[in-house]
Every structure is written in structure tokens, then in C-alpha cells.
Write a protein that holds these residues in place. Structure first.
Motif, mmCIF file in Angstrom:
data_model
loop_
_atom_site.group_PDB
_atom_site.id
_atom_site.type_symbol
_atom_site.label_atom_id
_atom_site.label_comp_id
_atom_site.label_asym_id
_atom_site.label_seq_id
_atom_site.Cartn_x
_atom_site.Cartn_y
_atom_site.Cartn_z
ATOM 1 N N ASP A 19 11.201 -4.582 -2.856
ATOM 2 C CA ASP A 19 10.338 -4.847 -2.146
ATOM 3 C C ASP A 19 11.075 -5.132 -1.207
ATOM 4 O O ASP A 19 10.822 -5.402 0.931
ATOM 5 N N ASP A 20 12.200 -5.095 -0.422
ATOM 6 C CA ASP A 20 13.291 -5.637 0.317
ATOM 7 C C ASP A 20 15.168 -5.656 -0.135
ATOM 8 O O ASP A 20 15.227 -4.422 -1.043
ATOM 9 N N SER A 21 15.691 -4.626 1.152
ATOM 10 C CA SER A 21 16.445 -4.104 1.067
ATOM 11 C C SER A 21 17.590 -4.479 0.362
ATOM 12 O O SER A 21 18.506 -4.164 -0.312
ATOM 13 N N GLU A 22 17.734 -6.164 0.005
ATOM 14 C CA GLU A 22 18.639 -6.526 -0.090
ATOM 15 C C GLU A 22 18.559 -6.618 -1.855
ATOM 16 O O GLU A 22 19.485 -5.309 -2.992
ATOM 17 N N LYS A 23 16.997 -6.097 -2.319
ATOM 18 C CA LYS A 23 17.352 -6.800 -3.946
ATOM 19 C C LYS A 23 17.140 -4.948 -4.673
ATOM 20 O O LYS A 23 18.017 -4.472 -5.392
ATOM 21 N N ASP A 52 0.502 -1.457 -0.113
ATOM 22 C CA ASP A 52 0.358 0.182 0.013
ATOM 23 C C ASP A 52 1.050 1.327 0.184
ATOM 24 O O ASP A 52 0.565 2.234 -1.069
ATOM 25 N N ASN A 53 1.565 1.180 0.961
ATOM 26 C CA ASN A 53 3.389 2.239 0.716
ATOM 27 C C ASN A 53 3.546 2.579 -0.443
ATOM 28 O O ASN A 53 3.799 3.444 -0.691
ATOM 29 N N LEU A 54 3.602 1.279 -1.434
ATOM 30 C CA LEU A 54 4.940 1.487 -2.331
ATOM 31 C C LEU A 54 3.525 1.823 -3.632
ATOM 32 O O LEU A 54 3.900 3.247 -3.933
ATOM 33 N N TYR A 55 2.311 1.468 -3.647
ATOM 34 C CA TYR A 55 1.385 2.237 -4.754
ATOM 35 C C TYR A 55 1.485 4.184 -4.804
ATOM 36 O O TYR A 55 1.842 4.232 -5.190
ATOM 37 N N MET A 56 1.132 3.433 -3.102
ATOM 38 C CA MET A 56 0.351 5.269 -2.384
ATOM 39 C C MET A 56 1.916 6.366 -3.153
ATOM 40 O O MET A 56 1.812 6.964 -4.232
ATOM 41 N N LEU A 57 2.897 5.993 -2.800
ATOM 42 C CA LEU A 57 4.188 6.737 -3.320
ATOM 43 C C LEU A 57 5.012 7.117 -4.400
ATOM 44 O O LEU A 57 4.990 7.881 -5.115
ATOM 45 N N LYS A 58 4.897 6.319 -5.267
ATOM 46 C CA LYS A 58 5.223 5.789 -7.102
ATOM 47 C C LYS A 58 3.897 6.479 -7.811
ATOM 48 O O LYS A 58 4.666 6.908 -7.981
ATOM 49 N N MET A 59 2.356 6.715 -7.243
ATOM 50 C CA MET A 59 1.415 6.564 -8.094
ATOM 51 C C MET A 59 1.307 8.248 -7.813
ATOM 52 O O MET A 59 1.633 9.145 -9.136
ATOM 53 N N ARG A 60 1.795 8.830 -6.496
ATOM 54 C CA ARG A 60 2.147 10.153 -6.500
ATOM 55 C C ARG A 60 3.388 10.365 -7.067
ATOM 56 O O ARG A 60 3.025 12.273 -7.544
ATOM 57 N N ILE A 117 24.731 8.301 -4.133
ATOM 58 C CA ILE A 117 23.576 8.701 -4.222
ATOM 59 C C ILE A 117 22.444 9.508 -2.509
ATOM 60 O O ILE A 117 23.052 8.659 -1.437
ATOM 61 N N PRO A 118 21.736 10.342 -2.331
ATOM 62 C CA PRO A 118 21.688 10.447 -1.413
ATOM 63 C C PRO A 118 20.294 9.793 -1.111
ATOM 64 O O PRO A 118 19.307 9.440 -2.111
ATOM 65 N N ILE A 119 20.236 8.992 0.187
ATOM 66 C CA ILE A 119 19.379 8.010 0.395
ATOM 67 C C ILE A 119 18.647 8.766 2.178
ATOM 68 O O ILE A 119 19.259 10.095 2.437
ATOM 69 N N ILE A 120 17.187 8.641 1.098
ATOM 70 C CA ILE A 120 16.106 9.712 2.311
ATOM 71 C C ILE A 120 15.146 8.359 3.139
ATOM 72 O O ILE A 120 14.845 7.263 2.452
ATOM 73 N N GLY A 121 15.262 8.333 4.645
ATOM 74 C CA GLY A 121 15.251 7.032 5.378
ATOM 75 C C GLY A 121 13.815 7.538 5.747
ATOM 76 O O GLY A 121 13.524 8.666 6.281
ATOM 77 N N MET A 122 12.357 6.422 6.152
ATOM 78 C CA MET A 122 12.036 6.968 5.750
ATOM 79 C C MET A 122 10.787 5.680 6.559
ATOM 80 O O MET A 122 11.810 4.368 6.672
ATOM 81 N N SER A 123 9.480 6.080 7.294
ATOM 82 C CA SER A 123 8.965 4.905 8.346
ATOM 83 C C SER A 123 7.517 5.049 8.092
ATOM 84 O O SER A 123 7.353 6.185 8.097
ATOM 85 N N ALA A 124 6.331 4.382 8.459
ATOM 86 C CA ALA A 124 5.780 4.950 8.722
ATOM 87 C C ALA A 124 4.429 4.215 9.701
ATOM 88 O O ALA A 124 3.865 4.217 10.195
#
Length: 88
Positions: free
Chosen positions: A33-37, A12-20, A77-84
Motif C-alpha cells: 500500500d505504499d512505494s517503500e513497502k 478499492d483499486n487494489l481489490y478490483m485489479l487483484k480480484m480480476r 523486472i518490468p514496471i507498468i506505471g498506472m494512475s486512476a
């Protein structure tokens, strides 16, 4: 076009932010969908910025950030850490 890599395990989070992002501007959003990938995608796709959920399965917290920042190919590459996570 700005290439954004979004590393997020919640669909859900992925879809919401990607679409926006794709609707608002000139963004191409890649997703993992995971850190390794996500770390592998960062190496192959060289995004302009990485948005990363810090509560991820497989490898979580700061280890993926350390991995990306120590690699000469991805360290700038800038990295922005996020959490819901919004509970106490």
C-alpha cells in the motif's frame, strides 16, 4: 504462475485489479500500500512484473522506479506505471 506485485494505496483499486487478475488467469498477486513497502517486497519476492500507482504516499512519482531500476536484483523486472487520476 505469474507473480504480480501491485503497489497501490487505494483499497478499492487494489481489490478490483487483484480480484480480476486472480479470476482471469494464472496470477499470484502480491500487494503493497505504499512505494517503500513495494520496493521491499520486490526485493524479497522477485515478482515477474510490477504494477505501480504513480501517485503514492510516502515516496511517489518516479523515485521508486529509479530505486528498483538501479538495484541489480530488481532492475530487470518490468514496471507498468498506472494512475486512476482522470481529471484535468
Amino acid at each position: 504462475m505469474t507473480k504480480v506485485l501491485y503497489i497501490e494505496h487505494d483499497d478499492d483499486n487494489l481489490y478490483m485489479l487483484k480480484m480480476r487478475l486472480e479470476r482471469v488467469g494464472d496470477f499470484e498477486v502480491l500487494a503493497a500500500d505504499d512505494s517503500e513497502k513495494g520496493c521491499k517486497l520486490a526485493l524479497t519476492e522477485r515478482p515477474d512484473v510490477i504494477l505501480m500507482d504513480l501517485e503514492m504516499p510516502v515516496v511517489d512519482r518516479w523515485q521508486p522506479v529509479r530505486t528498483l531500476k538501479t538495484d541489480p536484483q530488481t532492475r530487470d523486472i518490468p514496471i507498468i506505471g498506472m494512475s486512476a487520476y482522470a481529471l484535468d
